[in-house]
Write a protein that holds these residues in place. Structure first.
Motif, PDB file in Angstrom:
ATOM      1  N   SER A   1       0.843  -1.196   0.000  1.00 55.35           N
ATOM      2  CA  SER A   1       0.000   0.000   0.000  1.00 55.35           C
ATOM      3  C   SER A   1       0.880   1.250   0.000  1.00 55.35           C
ATOM      4  O   SER A   1       2.041   1.199   0.448  1.00 55.35           O
ATOM      5  N   PRO A   2       0.364   2.367  -0.481  1.00 56.44           N
ATOM      6  CA  PRO A   2       1.146   3.612  -0.449  1.00 56.44           C
ATOM      7  C   PRO A   2       1.543   3.977   0.979  1.00 56.44           C
ATOM      8  O   PRO A   2       0.771   3.806   1.915  1.00 56.44           O
ATOM      9  N   ASN A   3       2.748   4.505   1.113  1.00 53.35           N
ATOM     10  CA  ASN A   3       3.281   4.880   2.425  1.00 53.35           C
ATOM     11  C   ASN A   3       3.808   6.313   2.365  1.00 53.35           C
ATOM     12  O   ASN A   3       4.989   6.534   2.070  1.00 53.35           O
ATOM     13  N   PRO A   4       2.966   7.317   2.639  1.00 53.83           N
ATOM     14  CA  PRO A   4       3.408   8.722   2.580  1.00 53.83           C
ATOM     15  C   PRO A   4       4.547   9.030   3.548  1.00 53.83           C
ATOM     16  O   PRO A   4       5.401   9.876   3.243  1.00 53.83           O
ATOM     17  N   GLN A   5       4.557   8.384   4.693  1.00 54.96           N
ATOM     18  CA  GLN A   5       5.636   8.629   5.655  1.00 54.96           C
ATOM     19  C   GLN A   5       6.986   8.217   5.082  1.00 54.96           C
ATOM     20  O   GLN A   5       7.987   8.943   5.216  1.00 54.96           O
ATOM     21  N   ALA A   6       7.046   7.086   4.426  1.00 51.96           N
ATOM     22  CA  ALA A   6       8.296   6.653   3.796  1.00 51.96           C
ATOM     23  C   ALA A   6       8.699   7.611   2.687  1.00 51.96           C
ATOM     24  O   ALA A   6       9.899   7.876   2.480  1.00 51.96           O
ATOM     25  N   GLN A   7       7.730   8.139   1.965  1.00 55.91           N
ATOM     26  CA  GLN A   7       8.024   9.122   0.919  1.00 55.91           C
ATOM     27  C   GLN A   7       8.698  10.351   1.510  1.00 55.91           C
ATOM     28  O   GLN A   7       9.693  10.855   0.974  1.00 55.91           O
ATOM     29  N   ARG A   8       8.169  10.857   2.628  1.00 52.25           N
ATOM     30  CA  ARG A   8       8.766  12.033   3.271  1.00 52.25           C
ATOM     31  C   ARG A   8      10.172  11.723   3.784  1.00 52.25           C
ATOM     32  O   ARG A   8      11.073  12.575   3.690  1.00 52.25           O
TER      33      ARG A   8
ATOM     34  N   ALA B   1       6.924   3.806  -0.461  1.00 52.54           N
ATOM     35  CA  ALA B   1       7.233   5.176  -0.874  1.00 52.54           C
ATOM     36  C   ALA B   1       7.010   5.353  -2.376  1.00 52.54           C
ATOM     37  O   ALA B   1       6.487   6.380  -2.831  1.00 52.54           O
ATOM     38  N   TRP B   2       7.405   4.327  -3.142  1.00 54.00           N
ATOM     39  CA  TRP B   2       7.190   4.391  -4.591  1.00 54.00           C
ATOM     40  C   TRP B   2       5.710   4.473  -4.933  1.00 54.00           C
ATOM     41  O   TRP B   2       5.300   5.263  -5.776  1.00 54.00           O
ATOM     42  N   ARG B   3       4.913   3.639  -4.282  1.00 53.49           N
ATOM     43  CA  ARG B   3       3.473   3.667  -4.539  1.00 53.49           C
ATOM     44  C   ARG B   3       2.867   5.015  -4.178  1.00 53.49           C
ATOM     45  O   ARG B   3       1.942   5.489  -4.837  1.00 53.49           O
ATOM     46  N   SER B   4       3.403   5.645  -3.141  1.00 49.33           N
ATOM     47  CA  SER B   4       2.903   6.957  -2.744  1.00 49.33           C
ATOM     48  C   SER B   4       3.280   8.022  -3.764  1.00 49.33           C
ATOM     49  O   SER B   4       2.500   8.937  -4.040  1.00 49.33           O
TER      50      SER B   4
END
Length: 283
Positions: free
Chosen positions: A26-33, A83-86
């Motif tokens: 699933s998308p992970n916005p925290q990992a993206q940040r 992070a990629w999915r986000s």
């Protein structure tokens, strides 16, 4: 095989298939940040981080394999796939600078569209602004040149984004990568905004632009010459003022000997007088 039905052999490959990790998370916005913060911490500049680690092909596109390799290079041990999915929310298969820094992406994209509309490329813009080929342009040169040619964007911020090494100048190598970017055409409203308005004022400004750059050195030389002449005139006036002070000292009392090197002694009436071997007033 065109049988319009599925048999067991058609599905056996799924037992051996290893799908990419981002397809099953699933998308992970925290990992993206966290990844963005790691990039900025190392490179300080979003554009520098993008070009050095993610967009190695220079097309403004980064795929999953490049992204995972960049995270490994950063030493990030978190949820890379999430992070990629986000970032790739549309599942297009790639990300752009926009997912790393939206402001930089918007400004550079706008500048690129304008450059191709007006000059046919970004390198041509810099070549038109450069006073001396190969020396690059400063912030002042870029702002003045883009204003002359009618660019309406934030030229100051544009320079800061492109000057990733903080050298204070931009060369063709610092902007040529924009010519290779794959960008969609601008929206209709944006295209209308960037459409050149060929008014007489704009045409006249274009016509004199090249003359301004060529005459800049001549004007500077004339100003230096004028400054030197003014300095010489001031020196002459100062000398004349000193001569008048000598005369005043000499004539202040006839009973005393004058010790000034400009005085020749007393005349018949007992007055001191100065030598006239040099002109009293500047010519």
């Amino acid at each position: 095989q065109g049988n319009k039905c599925l048999v067991q052999e058609d599905l056996e490959f799924l037992d051996r298939w290893k799908p990419p990790a981002f397809l099953i998370v699933s998308p992970n916005p925290q990992a993206q940040r966290e990844i963005k913060e790691a990039l900025l911490s190392r490179y300080r500049s979003p554009l520098k981080a993008w070009r050095r680690t993610l967009d190695l092909s220079g097309t403004n596109r980064c795929g999953w394999l490049q992204f995972s390799a960049a995270c490994k290079k950063l030493g990030y041990q978190g949820d890379v796939a999430g992070a990629w999915r986000s970032m790739d929310a549309e599942m297009s298969g790639y990300i752009t600078l926009r997912e790393i820094d939206e402001e930089s992406s918007a400004l550079l994209s706008d500048f690129r569209h304008w450059s191709f509309k007006e000059f046919g490329g970004v390198r041509s813009v810099l070549s038109a602004i450069e006073e001396t080929p190969g020396e690059g342009v400063t912030l002042r040169d870029l702002r003045r040149g883009l204003r002359i040619y009618g660019y309406e964007g934030n030229s100051h911020r544009l320079f800061k984004i492109l000057d990733v090494e903080n050298t204070g100048t931009l060369g063709t190598g610092d902007v040529s990568f924009l010519d290779e970017w794959n960008l969609p055409p601008p929206p209709e409203k944006e295209a209308q905004r960037m459409k050149p308005r060929e008014t007489w004022k704009r045409i006249r400004m274009r016509a004199v632009a090249s003359l301004k750059w060529k005459e800049a050195g001549q004007v500077a030389a004339e100003r230096r010459a004028s400054s030197c002449a003014s300095s010489a005139g001031l020196d002459a006036l100062a000398q004349a003022h000193r001569d008048r002070e000598v005369d005043a000292d000499c004539n202040s009392g006839s009973d005393k000997d004058c010790s000034s090197s400009k005085c020749d002694g007393n005349d018949e009436d007992g007055h001191h007088h100065r030598s006239t071997s040099k002109s009293r007033w500047p010519v």
